[in-house]
Design an enzyme around this catalytic site. Structure first.
Site, PDB file in Angstrom:
ATOM      1  N   ARG A  64      28.396  27.762  73.449  1.00 50.30           N
ATOM      2  CA  ARG A  64      28.378  27.991  72.034  1.00 50.30           C
ATOM      3  C   ARG A  64      28.657  29.508  72.034  1.00 50.30           C
ATOM      4  O   ARG A  64      28.935  30.198  73.181  1.00 50.30           O
ATOM      5  CB  ARG A  64      27.166  28.061  71.570  1.00 50.30           C
ATOM      6  CG  ARG A  64      26.024  28.348  72.301  1.00 50.30           C
ATOM      7  CD  ARG A  64      24.462  28.549  71.762  1.00 50.30           C
ATOM      8  NE  ARG A  64      24.610  29.909  70.759  1.00 50.30           N
ATOM      9  CZ  ARG A  64      24.521  30.941  71.298  1.00 50.30           C
ATOM     10  NH1 ARG A  64      24.554  31.314  72.506  1.00 50.30           N
ATOM     11  NH2 ARG A  64      24.678  32.044  70.641  1.00 50.30           N
ATOM     12  N   ALA A  66      30.857  32.366  69.345  1.00 47.38           N
ATOM     13  CA  ALA A  66      32.315  32.326  68.821  1.00 47.38           C
ATOM     14  C   ALA A  66      33.343  32.931  69.967  1.00 47.38           C
ATOM     15  O   ALA A  66      34.298  32.141  70.018  1.00 47.38           O
ATOM     16  CB  ALA A  66      32.477  33.376  67.624  1.00 47.38           C
ATOM     17  N   ARG A  98      33.708  22.309  66.104  1.00 48.58           N
ATOM     18  CA  ARG A  98      32.774  23.149  65.339  1.00 48.58           C
ATOM     19  C   ARG A  98      33.760  23.926  64.397  1.00 48.58           C
ATOM     20  O   ARG A  98      34.329  25.140  64.589  1.00 48.58           O
ATOM     21  CB  ARG A  98      32.241  24.348  65.986  1.00 48.58           C
ATOM     22  CG  ARG A  98      31.088  23.395  67.073  1.00 48.58           C
ATOM     23  CD  ARG A  98      30.151  24.560  67.441  1.00 48.58           C
ATOM     24  NE  ARG A  98      29.125  24.676  66.284  1.00 48.58           N
ATOM     25  CZ  ARG A  98      27.895  25.454  66.550  1.00 48.58           C
ATOM     26  NH1 ARG A  98      27.939  26.251  67.479  1.00 48.58           N
ATOM     27  NH2 ARG A  98      27.217  25.582  65.331  1.00 48.58           N
ATOM     28  N   GLN A 212      17.868  30.128  69.325  1.00 48.17           N
ATOM     29  CA  GLN A 212      18.910  30.749  70.010  1.00 48.17           C
ATOM     30  C   GLN A 212      18.268  32.304  70.347  1.00 48.17           C
ATOM     31  O   GLN A 212      18.686  32.907  71.509  1.00 48.17           O
ATOM     32  CB  GLN A 212      20.149  30.979  69.453  1.00 48.17           C
ATOM     33  CG  GLN A 212      20.979  29.685  69.516  1.00 48.17           C
ATOM     34  CD  GLN A 212      20.579  29.037  67.991  1.00 48.17           C
ATOM     35  OE1 GLN A 212      19.760  29.377  67.564  1.00 48.17           O
ATOM     36  NE2 GLN A 212      21.677  28.392  67.733  1.00 48.17           N
ATOM     37  N   ASP A 253      30.963  34.345  63.434  1.00 49.46           N
ATOM     38  CA  ASP A 253      31.612  33.059  63.690  1.00 49.46           C
ATOM     39  C   ASP A 253      32.917  33.235  63.004  1.00 49.46           C
ATOM     40  O   ASP A 253      33.957  32.499  63.500  1.00 49.46           O
ATOM     41  CB  ASP A 253      30.951  31.966  63.589  1.00 49.46           C
ATOM     42  CG  ASP A 253      29.643  31.718  64.469  1.00 49.46           C
ATOM     43  OD1 ASP A 253      29.958  31.053  65.591  1.00 49.46           O
ATOM     44  OD2 ASP A 253      28.501  32.284  64.114  1.00 49.46           O
ATOM     45  N   ASN A 263      28.035  33.829  59.885  1.00 48.72           N
ATOM     46  CA  ASN A 263      27.110  34.028  61.010  1.00 48.72           C
ATOM     47  C   ASN A 263      25.962  33.002  61.028  1.00 48.72           C
ATOM     48  O   ASN A 263      25.668  32.442  60.031  1.00 48.72           O
ATOM     49  CB  ASN A 263      26.792  35.346  61.260  1.00 48.72           C
ATOM     50  CG  ASN A 263      25.865  35.783  62.866  1.00 48.72           C
ATOM     51  OD1 ASN A 263      26.651  35.527  63.855  1.00 48.72           O
ATOM     52  ND2 ASN A 263      24.901  36.156  62.793  1.00 48.72           N
ATOM     53  N   LYS A 264      25.322  33.246  62.110  1.00 50.09           N
ATOM     54  CA  LYS A 264      24.052  32.093  62.116  1.00 50.09           C
ATOM     55  C   LYS A 264      23.078  32.042  61.015  1.00 50.09           C
ATOM     56  O   LYS A 264      22.895  33.359  60.545  1.00 50.09           O
ATOM     57  CB  LYS A 264      23.344  32.412  63.358  1.00 50.09           C
ATOM     58  CG  LYS A 264      22.243  31.515  63.968  1.00 50.09           C
ATOM     59  CD  LYS A 264      22.343  29.960  63.771  1.00 50.09           C
ATOM     60  CE  LYS A 264      23.624  29.589  64.743  1.00 50.09           C
ATOM     61  NZ  LYS A 264      23.922  28.145  64.729  1.00 50.09           N
TER      62      LYS A 264
END
Length: 382
Positions: A64, A66, A98, A212, A253, A263-264
């Site tokens: 995982r 980017a 993804r 994460q 990302d 982003n997350k």
């Protein structure tokens, strides 16, 4: 096809084994990944012998982040080519694994273009396979170099905005060596501050629902000897209110042409908090994360993940007798529906600066990003 085997940790490294590597055992070339779903409990390598195995590793988040997804995508194309599988089929499957992470598509296309160009030029599949592998290795090297330059530019920006050192940095998700060919993106900046004696505290959001931050960022911070503290995502507001955050550093990302940052999920609320409390909100990402073909934040496809990641508490996937691998502990009534976007989008007006290997952009505008990308292309061609 994928297989797994474990390694003991080396305490001298941020991770005991590299996040990704190409290997050529007697039975044929393979792509070897550090299975991030098993961290921090144990370091286990996942061995992919074909593109479908890599696609599954990407979707399951065994690999995982980017920049690393871009590297993995390029190696996946090379793996298909070297092993004699259909390169176009492999590339399409990898690219769609993804959808939000633009680096994945960039890496896949780069290796596929190298393969096609060599095949057209020579007519030799073996030479074309070698070209795809060379392109993947070159991307891997470039990302490591970009990571070092992002750390340098990011630390310089922090020192400019926050003279005197003693930086207290809040970060979200994981942006270290686990997502990069080098030492990461946002985490690499914090690590540079630590090494320079200018990091007072790294605040680590746990990053629900898959943790994460707790599982991966805290793991990397501990192994790097950094002063860090873990917090629940919803405790960030109290930190800001107490004046305990000097800057927010996150990765990305995908960055749209107008500077909108995907982003997350959980990044956008931090940007809102940072703006209210007059704290710099800084995004650190390689130029490859900027996607000129995506005009704005509304055009970014946001990946929706399974609801069980929210309705269950997920733990590192350590095999336990009698428990299905990857299963979590239910925390909601059976049948509960869950909203589980993998990312959110922060508008450019909430972003203080975007730091890349080519320098920082501040304020964040369409024109400034376009100029940065043009400068990057000139550097690449020269």
């Amino acid at each position: 096809m994928a297989d797994q085997y474990a390694h003991s940790a080396d305490p001298r490294r941020p991770t005991g084994v590299p996040a990704i590597r190409w290997d050529e055992p007697p039975e044929g070339p393979v792509l070897v990944l550090l299975d991030q779903t098993r961290l921090p409990a144990e370091e286990v390598e996942l061995v992919c012998t074909d593109a479908p195995a890599l696609v599954e590793a990407i979707r399951s988040l065994a690999v995982r982040g980017a920049p690393l997804l871009g590297i993995a995508g390029a190696y996946g194309v090379a793996l298909a080519a070297v092993r004699g599988y259909d390169v176009d089929d492999a590339a399409e499957a990898l690219e769609s694994a993804r959808p939000t992470a633009v680096n994945l598509a960039v890496g896949v296309r780069r290796a596929r273009e190298a393969y096609r160009a060599a095949l057209t030029r020579t007519g030799d599949p073996r030479q074309a396979s070698g070209a795809a592998l060379a392109a993947a290795r070159q991307l891997h090297r470039e990302d490591a170099e970009a990571s070092a330059r992002m750390a340098e530019h990011g630390l310089a920006l922090l020192d400019e905005m926050l003279p005197g050192g003693g930086h207290r940095i809040l970060t979200h998700c994981n942006t270290g060596a686990l997502v990069s060919g080098g030492e990461g993106t946002a985490f690499a900046v914090a690590l540079a501050a630590h090494r320079a004696g200018r990091l007072r505290r790294l605040w680590v959001d746990e990053t629900r629902p898959l943790l994460q931050g707790a599982r991966l960022t805290a793991y990397e911070a501990a192994r790097s000897g950094m002063a860090y503290t873990l917090l629940t995502d919803n405790a960030a507001g109290s930190l800001f209110a107490a004046g305990e955050v000097d800057a927010v550093l996150i990765g990305a990302d995908r960055i749209a042409a107008d500077g909108s940052v995907a982003n997350k999920v959980g990044s956008y609320p931090l940007a809102v908090l940072a703006r209210y409390h007059h704290v710099p909100f800084i995004v650190v990402a390689p130029v490859t994360t900027v996607d000129p073909a995506t005009p704005d934040g509304a055009s970014i496809e946001v990946e929706q993940r399974s609801g069980h990641e929210v309705t269950e508490v997920m733990a590192p996937q350590v095999p336990v007798a009698g428990m299905e691998a990857g299963g979590g502990i239910p925390v909601a009534p059976l049948g509960t529906q869950a909203y589980n976007p993998a990312f959110d989008v922060t508008p450019p007006e909430l972003v203080t600066a975007i730091v890349t290997e080519e320098g920082a952009v501040s304020p964040v505008t369409t024109e400034a990003l376009a100029e940065l990308c043009a400068r990057s292309r000139q550097v690449t061609m020269s």
